[in-house]
Design a protein around this motif. Structure first.
Motif, PDB file in Angstrom:
ATOM      1  N   GLN A  36       8.277  30.244 -14.237  1.00  0.00           N
ATOM      2  CA  GLN A  36       8.782  29.614 -15.457  1.00  0.00           C
ATOM      3  C   GLN A  36       9.730  28.463 -15.123  1.00  0.00           C
ATOM      4  N   THR A  37      10.554  28.644 -14.122  1.00  0.00           N
ATOM      5  CA  THR A  37      11.473  27.587 -13.694  1.00  0.00           C
ATOM      6  C   THR A  37      10.702  26.374 -13.190  1.00  0.00           C
ATOM      7  N   GLU A  38       9.636  26.598 -12.439  1.00  0.00           N
ATOM      8  CA  GLU A  38       8.809  25.490 -11.953  1.00  0.00           C
ATOM      9  C   GLU A  38       8.185  24.719 -13.115  1.00  0.00           C
ATOM     10  N   LEU A  39       7.705  25.443 -14.134  1.00  0.00           N
ATOM     11  CA  LEU A  39       7.119  24.785 -15.305  1.00  0.00           C
ATOM     12  C   LEU A  39       8.156  23.975 -16.071  1.00  0.00           C
ATOM     13  N   ILE A  40       9.340  24.536 -16.242  1.00  0.00           N
ATOM     14  CA  ILE A  40      10.410  23.825 -16.944  1.00  0.00           C
ATOM     15  C   ILE A  40      10.814  22.575 -16.166  1.00  0.00           C
TER      16      ILE A  40
END
Length: 96
Positions: A36-40
């Protein structure tokens, strides 16, 4: 999370004690959070790229207009009239 305790002993004394804990659920959550952090971060990078180009276009247009104005009025600009153009060029140079 299941916890398993093991007691190691022989008939006369305790040799050791161990506690085992299943952390697979926690690791799955950490992996999900990392994805999720990578997507954000990718979304933020994209936003910054678009905002940079959206903001740069008007600056380039103003610079072009000032350049034409400077050429058209080259001999007619007083010191006071030339000062804003020089300030703009200085500000523009600091952006790059």
């Amino acid at each position: 999370m299941p916890v398993t305790s093991i007691l190691f002993h022989d008939n006369q004394a305790t040799l050791g004690y161990a506690t085992l804990e299943d952390i697979s659920v926690r690791k799955e959550m950490e992996d999900l959070l990392a994805r999720q952090t990578e997507l954000i971060n990718a979304d933020l990078d994209n936003f910054i790229y678009v905002a940079h180009h959206d903001l740069k276009s008007p600056i380039v247009n103003i610079e072009g207009l000032l350049s034409v104005l400077n050429q058209e009025l080259a001999g007619e600009l007083s010191h006071q009239g030339a000062k804003p153009v020089a300030c703009w060029r200085s500000a523009r140079a600091s952006i790059n």
